[in-house]
Write a protein that holds these residues in place. Structure first.
Motif, short mmCIF file in Angstrom:
data_model
loop_
_atom_site.label_atom_id
_atom_site.label_comp_id
_atom_site.label_asym_id
_atom_site.label_seq_id
_atom_site.Cartn_x
_atom_site.Cartn_y
_atom_site.Cartn_z
N ILE A 60 0.85 -1.20 0.00
CA ILE A 60 0.00 0.00 0.00
C ILE A 60 0.88 1.25 0.00
N ALA A 61 1.93 1.22 0.81
CA ALA A 61 2.81 2.39 0.88
C ALA A 61 3.40 2.69 -0.49
N VAL A 62 3.82 1.65 -1.22
CA VAL A 62 4.39 1.88 -2.55
C VAL A 62 3.34 2.46 -3.49
N SER A 63 2.11 1.92 -3.45
CA SER A 63 1.07 2.45 -4.34
C SER A 63 0.75 3.89 -3.99
N ALA A 64 0.68 4.19 -2.69
CA ALA A 64 0.37 5.55 -2.29
C ALA A 64 1.48 6.50 -2.73
N ALA A 65 2.74 6.04 -2.64
CA ALA A 65 3.85 6.88 -3.09
C ALA A 65 3.70 7.16 -4.57
N LEU A 66 3.30 6.13 -5.33
CA LEU A 66 3.10 6.32 -6.77
C LEU A 66 2.00 7.35 -7.03
N GLY A 67 0.88 7.21 -6.28
CA GLY A 67 -0.22 8.14 -6.45
C GLY A 67 0.21 9.56 -6.11
N PHE A 68 0.91 9.70 -5.01
CA PHE A 68 1.37 10.99 -4.55
C PHE A 68 2.27 11.64 -5.60
N TYR A 69 3.21 10.85 -6.12
CA TYR A 69 4.17 11.34 -7.12
C TYR A 69 3.45 11.77 -8.40
N THR A 70 2.54 10.92 -8.89
CA THR A 70 1.85 11.22 -10.14
C THR A 70 1.03 12.49 -9.99
N LEU A 71 0.30 12.57 -8.89
CA LEU A 71 -0.55 13.73 -8.66
C LEU A 71 0.30 14.99 -8.56
N PHE A 72 1.43 14.84 -7.87
CA PHE A 72 2.34 15.98 -7.71
C PHE A 72 2.81 16.47 -9.06
N CYS A 73 3.19 15.52 -9.95
CA CYS A 73 3.68 15.90 -11.28
C CYS A 73 2.59 16.58 -12.08
N PHE A 74 1.37 16.05 -12.00
CA PHE A 74 0.27 16.65 -12.75
C PHE A 74 -0.01 18.06 -12.27
N THR A 75 0.03 18.22 -10.96
CA THR A 75 -0.24 19.54 -10.40
C THR A 75 0.89 20.50 -10.79
N ALA A 76 2.13 20.00 -10.69
CA ALA A 76 3.27 20.86 -10.96
C ALA A 76 3.33 21.25 -12.43
N SER A 77 2.83 20.35 -13.33
CA SER A 77 2.90 20.67 -14.76
C SER A 77 1.90 21.76 -15.12
N ASN A 78 0.99 22.07 -14.19
CA ASN A 78 0.11 23.22 -14.36
C ASN A 78 -0.73 23.16 -15.62
N GLY A 79 -1.30 22.00 -15.88
CA GLY A 79 -2.19 21.87 -17.01
C GLY A 79 -1.49 21.62 -18.32
N LEU A 80 -0.16 21.70 -18.34
CA LEU A 80 0.56 21.39 -19.57
C LEU A 80 0.56 19.88 -19.79
N GLU A 81 0.63 19.49 -21.03
CA GLU A 81 0.63 18.06 -21.34
C GLU A 81 1.97 17.46 -20.91
N LEU A 82 1.90 16.33 -20.19
CA LEU A 82 3.14 15.65 -19.83
C LEU A 82 3.63 14.87 -21.05
N SER A 83 4.94 14.72 -21.16
CA SER A 83 5.47 14.07 -22.36
C SER A 83 5.17 12.57 -22.34
N ASP A 84 5.31 11.94 -23.52
CA ASP A 84 4.98 10.52 -23.65
C ASP A 84 5.88 9.65 -22.80
N SER A 85 7.08 10.14 -22.55
CA SER A 85 8.01 9.29 -21.81
C SER A 85 7.79 9.37 -20.31
N PHE A 86 6.81 10.18 -19.88
CA PHE A 86 6.58 10.31 -18.44
C PHE A 86 6.28 8.98 -17.75
N PRO A 87 5.32 8.15 -18.31
CA PRO A 87 5.06 6.88 -17.62
C PRO A 87 6.29 5.98 -17.57
#
Lengths: 398, 335
Positions: A60-87
């Motif tokens: 669970i901790a690993v999944s939550a870290a993944l969720g936290f990280y992804t959400l953080f990146c989306f928020t930080a990108s400020n609505g800009l499209e993330l690149s294809d290599s992000f995943p």
């Protein structure tokens, strides 16, 4: 090569053997105490309940870290499209993170099969697989083959470095997948040779695993090799089971079979369906090989089900009753027959070594303090058999 | 490091017995005996044959059961009831004949079949009463009585024959009588925890069972039964309290009550060195705490709230993992 402390791993195997000898009075109290002292392990190896809990919470901790990280990146990108290599990048990053954490835990906390290490290892493997799947194109013809080939080295490396049984099972399955997909490429001829090719491959795996298992220097990987052996035996049977062949011919080779129509060489496969499990059981009894015996017994049941599927009389209750009577008879006559040991097989229950050890804990303690006076103590602070709080399970206590 | 590696490498190539011989722990004679034992040790097929036997009995009885069910019209209910009662009486007679005198301590029976036969007798008795009630309404519409009667018999038998399995039957029966079904799988499905009455009943029953367990342990009456009682009590109390926490107002009260339960059982786990109760308390407590946390941050209905949520899950899980690795130090347990 192995991430865990090798000496401790050898010690675990050695103490296990010594317990068997001790329970059969082949070695004395003093000797057992000395062995336990000299070959101790400092691994953190908790009780089964805690292992399960640790596994779940780490996952669970690993999944939550993944969720936290992804959400953080989306928020930080400020609505800009993330690149294809992000995943892909995320997968590599998290795989590295898990492996790093795993190594750190193993080195500093001496964890071994504690739930935490398994969870981190499987998460890392999962991230690697997802990374591979993200990075190859979605063309379905070769995607599976390429990803299996790319994933295989990681699985093999995981089974070698972390002595992980499940990773080794998946390594073998991955090899089978690669082999199967390659054969499929041959076209029409694949249809004819597939069962036999898989049987030959399984036989090869089985022989290799069995040979390697005997080698003393491969002792830490014994369980991995045993797992490979089991998979080889099971796949060998599945590739000659009538039901599997019939259904997979329809599935993979577009064979059109009317109801009641038979596949080519049907009698050969009927014969193999029935005989292979019996051969396994026989070999298991002859070679005193429990794995072969268990798999054989399991496959006997599958063979019976296969035949019932095609030749059913439509009275399941009568089948149940008769099967029950046959099993009771088999067990009853076997027990009667084994009243005295025959051919190295016995009906006497194996001595429970851990239980024996517990009932003799006091004698061992005395012997240990005695032996401490004789020898110079190497490790003044040492507990009997790594006796963790809770010991062999709280279920045991009650 | 390389020197040690080399040593280990050499060490690997030896059999265990040879290592011990080289370390001068065993002598040459023992080495020979041990090697001979390893060569010739017989393989035990005890569990294999046992398993086949049990599966055979299982298949046979289910087959016969279906056959009887299909032919109930020709056989008749009375005949079946009579058969069940006869087998039940036979089991109890065997148990009565072979029993050992009652004592507050745990009694160990020599015969391996004693436990099974007594348990079978009790199960058959339960089936008999159920069947009788279903077919002939002996207790009329007093369903409570129909449950309570076998439950009383189970409790009596569990103490009389010193049998933990029958005790579990008795506790389940008691809970069923209180309007609940507490077989582990049905704990969540079978009970409608949205009704306050059931929650309060469950809590009351849990408290009674837990106090009785405490009483048994202090008075030293069948101490080994305390595990069964507490196991039911902790699950019952925690699930009921969590339901109250989720469904009803006065959340702080439920939360405090849950905290109290967890505290009591963590203490209990430390005292009796039971991992199961430690794990259960930590998990139930964690669920309650997590609910409380998310209930509080639900007011930040934006990305910050979600991120805090993820962060909480990550940090708390890591915290729990570390707790279990270091629990000895945290709880102050010495080895």
């Amino acid at each position: 090569m192995i991430a865990y402390n090798q000496e401790f791993i050898t010690n675990i195997a050695l103490v296990k053997k010594a317990k068997q000898w001790y329970a059969r009075n082949l070695i004395s109290d003093t000797q057992m105490a000395t062995i336990q002292k000299k070959h101790h392990t400092d691994f953190y190896n908790p009780n089964l309940f805690v292992k399960i809990g640790l596994f779940i919470f780490t996952s669970i901790a690993v999944s939550a870290a993944l969720g936290f990280y992804t959400l953080f990146c989306f928020t930080a990108s400020n609505g800009l499209e993330l690149s294809d290599s992000f995943p892909i990048f995320t997968c590599i990053f998290f795989a590295a993170l898990c492996i790093g954490g795993l190594e750190l835990f193993i080195r500093n906390k001496l964890i071994y099969r504690s739930g935490v290490d398994e969870a981190l290892l499987y998460s890392a493997l999962g991230f690697i697989l997802s990374g591979i799947l993200f990075s190859i194109d979605n063309d379905s013809t070769n995607g599976m083959l390429i990803s299996s080939i790319l994933f295989l080295p990681f699985l093999v490396a995981a089974s070698i470095r972390y002595i992980d049984t499940i990773a080794s099972i998946f390594s073998v399955l991955c090899l089978y997948t690669i082999f199967f997909l390659f054969l499929l490429k041959l076209g029409d001829i694949a249809k004819l040779i597939m069962p036999f090719a898989l049987m030959i491959l399984s036989a090869a795996f089985y022989i290799i695993a069995k040979k390697q298992k005997q080698k003393a220097q491969l002792l830490p990987w014994k369980n991995c090799l045993i797992a490979a052996e089991c998979i080889a035996m099971i796949v060998f049977y599945l590739s000659c089971n009538y039901y599997v062949i019939r259904e997979s011919s329809i599935e993979f080779f577009d064979m059109e079979l009317a109801i009641g129509q038979d596949i080519p060489l049907a009698f050969v496969f009927y014969f193999l369906t029935a005989s292979v499990p019996l051969v396994y059981v026989f070999l298991g009894l002859k070679n005193k090989d429990k794995i072969s015996l268990w798999i054989g017994l399991l496959l006997v049941a599958i063979a019976v089900l296969t035949f019932k599927y095609y030749f059913s009389l439509g009275h399941p209750e009568i089948t149940l009753t008769i099967a029950g009577i046959i099993m009771i008879m088999v067990a009853y006559f076997s027990i009667r027959y084994l009243k005295t040991d025959k051919h190295g097989i016995t009906y006497k229950e194996d001595i429970d070594e851990d239980n024996f050890l517990k009932t003799h804990a006091e004698a061992l303690l005395v012997a240990q303090s005695f032996s401490q006076q004789v020898h110079t103590p190497q490790q003044p602070e040492n507990n009997l058999g790594g006796g963790n709080f809770g010991g062999a399970g709280s279920g045991d206590k009650f | 490091m390389s020197k040690q590696d080399n040593f280990i490498h050499l060490y690997y190539k030896m059999k265990e017995s040879e290592k011990l011989f080289q370390d001068e722990i065993i002598n040459a004679e023992q080495l020979a005996t041990i090697n001979e034992y390893e060569q010739s040790k017989p393989m035990s097929v005890f569990w294999e044959l046992r398993t086949i036997l049990y599966l055979g009995v299982l298949l046979f009885t289910s087959g016969v059961g279906i056959l009887i069910y299909q032919n109930i019209d020709t056989i008749g209910h009375q005949a079946i009831l009579g058969l069940i009662l006869l087998s039940c009486a036979a089991c109890f007679y065997y148990g009565y004949k072979n029993r050992l005198p009652y004592s507050h301590e745990q009694i160990k029976f020599e015969s391996p079949f004693f436990d099974y036969i007594v348990l079978l007798g009790c199960i058959l008795f339960g089936i008999f009463i159920g069947y009788f009630q279903y077919q002939y309404f002996i207790f009329g519409t007093h369903y409570g009585l129909a449950t309570l009667f076998p439950t009383a018999v189970f409790f009596f038998c569990s103490y009389f024959f010193d049998h933990k399995g029958i005790l579990s039957l008795g506790i389940s029966g008691l809970a069923a009588w209180a309007g609940l079904s507490v077989t582990p799988l049905q704990l969540l499905e079978g009970n409608d925890f949205s009704s306050l009455g059931i929650i309060l009943t469950a809590i009351a029953l849990g408290l009674v069972i837990a106090s009785f367990a405490y009483y048994s342990e202090t008075k030293n009456i069948k101490k080994h039964f305390a595990f069964s009682y507490n196991n039911f009590a902790i699950n019952m109390l925690s699930v009921a309290t969590l339901a109250a926490l989720f469904e009803f107002d006065l959340k702080p009260l439920s939360f405090l009550f849950l905290a109290g339960i967890c505290f009591y059982y963590i203490k209990y786990a430390i005292k009796y060195q039971s991992f199961l109760f430690l794990l259960l308390s930590v998990i139930y407590g964690y669920i309650g705490f997590t609910y409380a946390f998310f209930n509080t941050i639900v007011s930040f209905n934006n990305e910050l709230g979600i991120m805090m949520g993820f962060f909480y899950v990550m940090a708390s899980c890591a915290g729990i993992v570390l707790f279990f690795i270091f629990y000895k130090r945290i709880l102050g347990i010495k080895k």
